[in-house]
Motif scaffolding. Structure first.
Motif: not given
Length: 208
Positions: A158-159, A129, A132-133, A162-163, A166, A155, A125-126
């Protein structure tokens, strides 16, 4: 049969078994039977059940990240940043739809069984992310020479993105007829309108 091919067969069988039955319920006997090999051979090649599950998480995570990167790289040279993000999201949803057992291993099984499994998923995931950042940061610079939001904003966005991806992938996989492009469009409609305003310097704020 070459060792690498045999291991690939066993890993495929393991991902299918873990994805459909869960880590606790899956047995090495079932994995061996599905792979068409003996259980001692599975232990010989892939050691313990924990190590096998960890290897499955790493393989499926790497494949997902590679799919997203490839989707963006295919259009990076000629498309603006929003189209690159669209391509990455479409690749993400296409991969999770085409590999439902692998997505189940990553999104459902690994996260619910503690360490070391949760840590492996966190690393995947990191990596997503961070990618995407970079895309959102590039979009901001493209939209405005001096964007009014900083690295912390990028940041956080992006978090969030991504969440949301998912969660949406889980819904898309469980809802008949939802294509990868439809899922990607849903998220772009939800996120990009807000991002577009933000990049133009129009911030939302609570009513006074």
């Amino acid at each position: 049969m070459p060792r690498a091919v045999r291991e690939q067969q066993m890993m495929d069988a393991a991902v299918q078994t873990f994805g459909r039955l869960g880590y606790r319920a899956a047995s090495m006997d079932e994995i061996a039977e599905l792979a068409g090999v003996s259980k001692p051979l599975v232990y010989l090649y892939l050691n313990s059940k924990e190590e096998l599950f960890t290897a499955c998480i790493r393989r499926e995570g790497a494949a997902l990240v590679a799919a997203v990167r490839d989707g963006v790289e295919d259009v990076r040279a000629e498309e603006p940043a929003d189209r690159q993000l669209w391509a990455g999201l479409t690749a993400f949803f296409a991969h999770t739809a085409e590999h439902p057992d692998g997505w189940s291993v990553l999104h459902h099984q690994a996260r619910t069984h503690g360490e070391p499994f949760a840590g492996e998923v966190a690393r995947t995931r990191a990596e997503l992310t961070a990618f995407v950042t970079d895309l959102i940061g590039a979009a901001g610079r493209e939209a405005h020479p001096t964007p009014e939001f900083g690295d912390r904003d990028v940041t956080g966005l992006a978090q969030a993105l991504v969440g949301a991806a998912e969660s949406l992938a889980g819904w898309a996989n469980e809802t008949p007829g939802v294509s990868a492009k439809e899922a990607a469009a849903t998220l772009m409609n939800f996120a990009w309108a807000g991002l577009g305003n933000l990049m133009a310097g129009k911030r939302w704020s609570p009513a006074r």
